[in-house]
Enzyme design. Sequence first.
Site, PDB file in Angstrom:
ATOM      1  CB  CYS A 144      36.483  37.479  34.041  1.00 15.06           C
ATOM      2  SG  CYS A 144      37.939  38.063  34.855  1.00 15.06           S
ATOM      3  CB  CYS A 200      39.422  35.336  34.365  1.00 15.46           C
ATOM      4  SG  CYS A 200      39.997  37.047  34.395  1.00 15.46           S
ATOM      5  N   GLY A 216      38.936  42.707  44.957  1.00 12.76           N
ATOM      6  CA  GLY A 216      37.584  42.992  45.453  1.00 12.76           C
ATOM      7  C   GLY A 216      36.664  41.796  45.479  1.00 12.76           C
TER       8      GLY A 216
END
Length: 291
Positions: free
Chosen positions: A131, A35, A59
């Site tokens: 994810c 991902c 993040g």
Amino acid sequence: PFLTFNLADVYKKEVADYMIREYKSGRTPNPDVMCNKEVKFGVFLKRAISMGADFVATGHYAINKLRITNYELQKGKDPSKDQSYFLWTLNQKQLSKILFPVGNLKKTEVRKLAKKFNLPVAEKKDSQGICFLGAVDLKEFLKHYIKEKKGKVLNEKGEEIGHHDGVVFHTLGERHGFMITKKTPKDNAYYIVGKDVKKNILYVSQNKNISNSNILTNYRIEKTNWINEIPKVNKIYTAQIRYHGEFLPCKIRIASKVKAQVILKKPILVASGQSCVIYNDDVCLGGGVVV
């Protein structure tokens, strides 16, 4: 401006289809690595830069540090949240356009800042699971695409002691998801120590470190990527074979541009398809996929 991109087609092809294909073949994939590689720092990064962005910021709990001319990927400051394991496929060109703003912070500090700025996610539970898919039951997800097939569970003596609903739904080291029908109150938990995909047989033991062809001190990785330096011969590094897994002292022997050998000091249960990530102290050098 706030822009949204629908990258579902890329995600399906490069992450979901890959994950299903790997499980069907009896391997243990890492969808979060793919991902990051194909979606976040693949198509999304390229699109952002092509539209005039200078950087993309995510993040991830990791640190991207410029060392004179090369970028270095380092572990995040919070060891319990470090996500450098999932970023081993990044290269210098990508890192030159990536920011990790929370990498130097602990999760508790991030929450305090979120509260200070009145962000609605300040007290949201930590995200879990795959994810973008989130906290789905992986086996239930896979059963939509892979047919169940009942098979035998054998112990180290070759005795049939239970059954399962398909070898491909299981990975080495697991202790759940299969049924033990012959056991005593004194029995400890059983771990999967071997798989025969063709015969649809799971091998289990109460000793997860039992001698088995999957317990190795020397194994090969392919599709290797070295972020800023190629590992040196005879130097001691550490390898991590699963997210938040133990850091294992090792040596690396480079076989080619995309292949290498990992030599561990102690034997460990290794499943093909897993990502093996190599570190030099806090620096993530890169890694590869276990053959």
